[in-house]
Design a protein around this motif. Structure first.
Motif, PDB file in Angstrom:
ATOM      1  N   TYR A  19       0.817  -1.221   0.000  1.00 46.01           N
ATOM      2  CA  TYR A  19       0.000   0.000   0.000  1.00 46.01           C
ATOM      3  C   TYR A  19       0.847   1.266   0.000  1.00 46.01           C
ATOM      4  O   TYR A  19       0.326   2.364  -0.162  1.00 46.01           O
ATOM      5  CB  TYR A  19      -0.950   0.009   1.205  1.00 46.01           C
ATOM      6  CG  TYR A  19      -0.272   0.041   2.560  1.00 46.01           C
ATOM      7  CD1 TYR A  19       0.136   1.245   3.135  1.00 46.01           C
ATOM      8  CD2 TYR A  19      -0.043  -1.134   3.262  1.00 46.01           C
ATOM      9  CE1 TYR A  19       0.760   1.272   4.376  1.00 46.01           C
ATOM     10  CE2 TYR A  19       0.566  -1.119   4.508  1.00 46.01           C
ATOM     11  CZ  TYR A  19       0.971   0.085   5.056  1.00 46.01           C
ATOM     12  OH  TYR A  19       1.584   0.104   6.280  1.00 46.01           O
ATOM     13  N   GLY A  20       2.160   1.141   0.187  1.00 47.47           N
ATOM     14  CA  GLY A  20       3.060   2.293   0.185  1.00 47.47           C
ATOM     15  C   GLY A  20       4.195   2.022  -0.780  1.00 47.47           C
ATOM     16  O   GLY A  20       3.985   1.903  -1.988  1.00 47.47           O
ATOM     17  N   ALA A  51      -2.182   6.485   6.333  1.00 49.12           N
ATOM     18  CA  ALA A  51      -1.890   7.699   7.098  1.00 49.12           C
ATOM     19  C   ALA A  51      -0.379   7.868   7.159  1.00 49.12           C
ATOM     20  O   ALA A  51       0.366   6.888   7.222  1.00 49.12           O
ATOM     21  CB  ALA A  51      -2.462   7.595   8.516  1.00 49.12           C
ATOM     22  N   TRP A  52       0.059   9.113   7.144  1.00 48.38           N
ATOM     23  CA  TRP A  52       1.486   9.422   7.265  1.00 48.38           C
ATOM     24  C   TRP A  52       1.826   9.492   8.759  1.00 48.38           C
ATOM     25  O   TRP A  52       2.137  10.561   9.283  1.00 48.38           O
ATOM     26  CB  TRP A  52       1.814  10.724   6.555  1.00 48.38           C
ATOM     27  CG  TRP A  52       1.675  10.617   5.076  1.00 48.38           C
ATOM     28  CD1 TRP A  52       0.574  10.892   4.323  1.00 48.38           C
ATOM     29  CD2 TRP A  52       2.676  10.170   4.164  1.00 48.38           C
ATOM     30  NE1 TRP A  52       0.823  10.648   2.996  1.00 48.38           N
ATOM     31  CE2 TRP A  52       2.115  10.198   2.872  1.00 48.38           C
ATOM     32  CE3 TRP A  52       4.006   9.741   4.318  1.00 48.38           C
ATOM     33  CZ2 TRP A  52       2.827   9.826   1.740  1.00 48.38           C
ATOM     34  CZ3 TRP A  52       4.708   9.380   3.190  1.00 48.38           C
ATOM     35  CH2 TRP A  52       4.133   9.425   1.927  1.00 48.38           C
ATOM     36  N   ASN A  53       1.737   8.355   9.433  1.00 46.67           N
ATOM     37  CA  ASN A  53       1.945   8.390  10.883  1.00 46.67           C
ATOM     38  C   ASN A  53       2.853   7.275  11.395  1.00 46.67           C
ATOM     39  O   ASN A  53       2.807   6.940  12.574  1.00 46.67           O
ATOM     40  CB  ASN A  53       0.592   8.359  11.610  1.00 46.67           C
ATOM     41  CG  ASN A  53      -0.055   6.991  11.607  1.00 46.67           C
ATOM     42  OD1 ASN A  53       0.144   6.205  10.683  1.00 46.67           O
ATOM     43  ND2 ASN A  53      -0.844   6.704  12.642  1.00 46.67           N
ATOM     44  N   PHE A  54       3.676   6.714  10.513  1.00 51.29           N
ATOM     45  CA  PHE A  54       4.753   5.844  10.985  1.00 51.29           C
ATOM     46  C   PHE A  54       6.021   6.692  11.036  1.00 51.29           C
ATOM     47  O   PHE A  54       6.379   7.347  10.057  1.00 51.29           O
ATOM     48  CB  PHE A  54       4.982   4.662  10.033  1.00 51.29           C
ATOM     49  CG  PHE A  54       6.154   3.788  10.424  1.00 51.29           C
ATOM     50  CD1 PHE A  54       5.977   2.684  11.223  1.00 51.29           C
ATOM     51  CD2 PHE A  54       7.438   4.106   9.996  1.00 51.29           C
ATOM     52  CE1 PHE A  54       7.057   1.896  11.596  1.00 51.29           C
ATOM     53  CE2 PHE A  54       8.522   3.332  10.366  1.00 51.29           C
ATOM     54  CZ  PHE A  54       8.325   2.216  11.173  1.00 51.29           C
ATOM     55  N   VAL A  55       6.687   6.705  12.179  1.00 46.91           N
ATOM     56  CA  VAL A  55       7.910   7.498  12.302  1.00 46.91           C
ATOM     57  C   VAL A  55       8.965   6.663  13.018  1.00 46.91           C
ATOM     58  O   VAL A  55       8.673   5.954  13.979  1.00 46.91           O
ATOM     59  CB  VAL A  55       7.648   8.824  13.054  1.00 46.91           C
ATOM     60  CG1 VAL A  55       7.186   8.585  14.475  1.00 46.91           C
ATOM     61  CG2 VAL A  55       8.866   9.720  13.027  1.00 46.91           C
ATOM     62  N   ALA A  56      10.184   6.714  12.510  1.00 47.22           N
ATOM     63  CA  ALA A  56      11.269   5.944  13.111  1.00 47.22           C
ATOM     64  C   ALA A  56      12.525   6.795  13.211  1.00 47.22           C
ATOM     65  O   ALA A  56      12.851   7.537  12.274  1.00 47.22           O
ATOM     66  CB  ALA A  56      11.566   4.692  12.278  1.00 47.22           C
ATOM     67  N   ASN A  90       1.479   4.331   6.837  1.00 42.24           N
ATOM     68  CA  ASN A  90       0.962   3.306   7.730  1.00 42.24           C
ATOM     69  C   ASN A  90      -0.500   3.079   7.341  1.00 42.24           C
ATOM     70  O   ASN A  90      -1.049   3.814   6.513  1.00 42.24           O
ATOM     71  CB  ASN A  90       1.074   3.811   9.180  1.00 42.24           C
ATOM     72  CG  ASN A  90       0.586   2.795  10.195  1.00 42.24           C
ATOM     73  OD1 ASN A  90       0.698   1.582   9.974  1.00 42.24           O
ATOM     74  ND2 ASN A  90       0.033   3.269  11.295  1.00 42.24           N
ATOM     75  N   ILE A  91      -1.142   2.066   7.916  1.00 42.64           N
ATOM     76  CA  ILE A  91      -2.582   1.883   7.749  1.00 42.64           C
ATOM     77  C   ILE A  91      -3.257   1.970   9.115  1.00 42.64           C
ATOM     78  O   ILE A  91      -2.716   1.497  10.115  1.00 42.64           O
ATOM     79  CB  ILE A  91      -2.950   0.555   7.054  1.00 42.64           C
ATOM     80  CG1 ILE A  91      -2.177  -0.625   7.646  1.00 42.64           C
ATOM     81  CG2 ILE A  91      -2.742   0.671   5.563  1.00 42.64           C
ATOM     82  CD1 ILE A  91      -2.586  -1.972   7.080  1.00 42.64           C
ATOM     83  N   TYR A 141      -1.744 -10.878   4.501  1.00 41.69           N
ATOM     84  CA  TYR A 141      -1.188 -10.048   5.570  1.00 41.69           C
ATOM     85  C   TYR A 141      -0.864  -8.642   5.069  1.00 41.69           C
ATOM     86  O   TYR A 141      -0.575  -8.436   3.890  1.00 41.69           O
ATOM     87  CB  TYR A 141       0.095 -10.678   6.126  1.00 41.69           C
ATOM     88  CG  TYR A 141      -0.117 -12.011   6.799  1.00 41.69           C
ATOM     89  CD1 TYR A 141      -0.650 -12.089   8.084  1.00 41.69           C
ATOM     90  CD2 TYR A 141       0.217 -13.200   6.149  1.00 41.69           C
ATOM     91  CE1 TYR A 141      -0.848 -13.309   8.708  1.00 41.69           C
ATOM     92  CE2 TYR A 141       0.018 -14.428   6.760  1.00 41.69           C
ATOM     93  CZ  TYR A 141      -0.512 -14.478   8.041  1.00 41.69           C
ATOM     94  OH  TYR A 141      -0.713 -15.689   8.649  1.00 41.69           O
ATOM     95  N   ALA A 142      -0.893  -7.688   6.011  1.00 36.69           N
ATOM     96  CA  ALA A 142      -0.444  -6.323   5.753  1.00 36.69           C
ATOM     97  C   ALA A 142       0.369  -5.873   6.961  1.00 36.69           C
ATOM     98  O   ALA A 142       0.277  -6.468   8.043  1.00 36.69           O
ATOM     99  CB  ALA A 142      -1.629  -5.391   5.531  1.00 36.69           C
ATOM    100  N   TYR A 143       1.152  -4.825   6.776  1.00 39.52           N
ATOM    101  CA  TYR A 143       2.015  -4.320   7.852  1.00 39.52           C
ATOM    102  C   TYR A 143       1.456  -3.015   8.410  1.00 39.52           C
ATOM    103  O   TYR A 143       1.160  -2.081   7.663  1.00 39.52           O
ATOM    104  CB  TYR A 143       3.438  -4.124   7.341  1.00 39.52           C
ATOM    105  CG  TYR A 143       4.133  -5.443   7.086  1.00 39.52           C
ATOM    106  CD1 TYR A 143       4.753  -6.128   8.124  1.00 39.52           C
ATOM    107  CD2 TYR A 143       4.127  -6.019   5.818  1.00 39.52           C
ATOM    108  CE1 TYR A 143       5.370  -7.356   7.903  1.00 39.52           C
ATOM    109  CE2 TYR A 143       4.739  -7.246   5.590  1.00 39.52           C
ATOM    110  CZ  TYR A 143       5.357  -7.910   6.634  1.00 39.52           C
ATOM    111  OH  TYR A 143       5.952  -9.132   6.427  1.00 39.52           O
ATOM    112  N   LYS A 144       1.332  -2.991   9.742  1.00 43.69           N
ATOM    113  CA  LYS A 144       0.770  -1.853  10.463  1.00 43.69           C
ATOM    114  C   LYS A 144       1.758  -1.414  11.550  1.00 43.69           C
ATOM    115  O   LYS A 144       2.400  -2.255  12.184  1.00 43.69           O
ATOM    116  CB  LYS A 144      -0.558  -2.266  11.106  1.00 43.69           C
ATOM    117  CG  LYS A 144      -1.344  -1.136  11.755  1.00 43.69           C
ATOM    118  CD  LYS A 144      -2.673  -1.682  12.297  1.00 43.69           C
ATOM    119  CE  LYS A 144      -3.593  -0.564  12.765  1.00 43.69           C
ATOM    120  NZ  LYS A 144      -2.991   0.245  13.849  1.00 43.69           N
ATOM    121  N   ALA A 145       1.872  -0.114  11.775  1.00 43.87           N
ATOM    122  CA  ALA A 145       2.860   0.404  12.728  1.00 43.87           C
ATOM    123  C   ALA A 145       2.597  -0.102  14.142  1.00 43.87           C
ATOM    124  O   ALA A 145       1.450  -0.151  14.601  1.00 43.87           O
ATOM    125  CB  ALA A 145       2.841   1.927  12.729  1.00 43.87           C
TER     126      ALA A 145
END
Length: 207
Positions: A19-20, A51-56, A90-91, A141-145
């Motif tokens: 998705y990204g 959403a642009w809400n994964f931050v590392a 992120n989702i 499967y999908a990846y979520k923060a």
């Protein structure tokens, strides 16, 4: 099942959502280390949006050593400025949204590669959220923060950027799919803050 078509996932394989960055086939193949030859499906996940809400942190100790051998700088206002964190897609849950994305199929061993690559994310089962298909066997499967990697506007805004190269890659990927997919991307993605977007430079600091 409600007019859905059936997909039988091949034994030894699983479905995986892009998705990204992974909406780009080239990016997927780079991680796989091979040409992707399985079917590709353009699908929707019910009740989810980007959403642009994964931050590392750039120096996250959980990252492989080769990831943190560099100092990172962003280019803003004709000057080079260090930054501490990078923001990615992120989702999140939203019952009013249907997320347009891509369904790939990989082996269990290859899925383990993506588990390592997607540091800061957790793999979630979205098999029953796929609108167009039901699955006679196997999982999707999908990846979520993970909560610790979710963006905090108060603590992260002045330290974080959206890398322009990443944004451009994602937008180009959906743009290449055609106007309808690009429009659906915009409708199923919370807008990013344009003030956070910047080109970056990574300088190697140690071997």
């Amino acid at each position: 099942m409600n007019g859905k078509s059936a997909i039988k996932i091949q034994e030894g394989k699983v479905g995986m959502i892009g998705y990204g960055m992974l909406s780009s086939l080239e990016s997927l193949e780079e991680i796989l280390g091979r040409k992707y030859k399985d079917p590709i499906y353009w699908i929707h996940l019910r009740g989810m949006q980007r959403a642009w809400n994964f931050v590392a942190p750039n120096n996250d100790p959980n990252f492989p050593a080769e990831y943190i051998k560099y100092e990172s700088f962003c280019l803003k206002n004709n000057s080079t400025t260090p930054y501490e964190k990078s923001i990615f897609l992120n989702i999140i849950e939203n019952n009013d949204i249907r997320l347009n994305c891509i369904l790939y199929f990989v082996t269990h061993e290859e899925l383990a590669l993506f588990d390592q690559f997607e540091l800061g994310y957790t793999r979630i089962d979205v098999t029953d959220r796929v609108e167009e298909y039901y699955f006679e066997s196997g999982k999707v499967y999908a990846y979520k923060a993970l909560p610790a990697y979710e963006y905090d506007a108060i603590n992260d805004k002045d330290k974080s950027i959206i890398e322009k190269g990443y944004l451009d890659l994602v937008l180009a990927s959906y743009g290449n799919m055609g106007k309808e997919h690009k429009l659906e991307f915009e409708q199923s993605t919370l807008p990013h803050d344009p003030n956070l977007v910047a080109p970056v430079v990574h300088i190697k600091v140690r071997d």
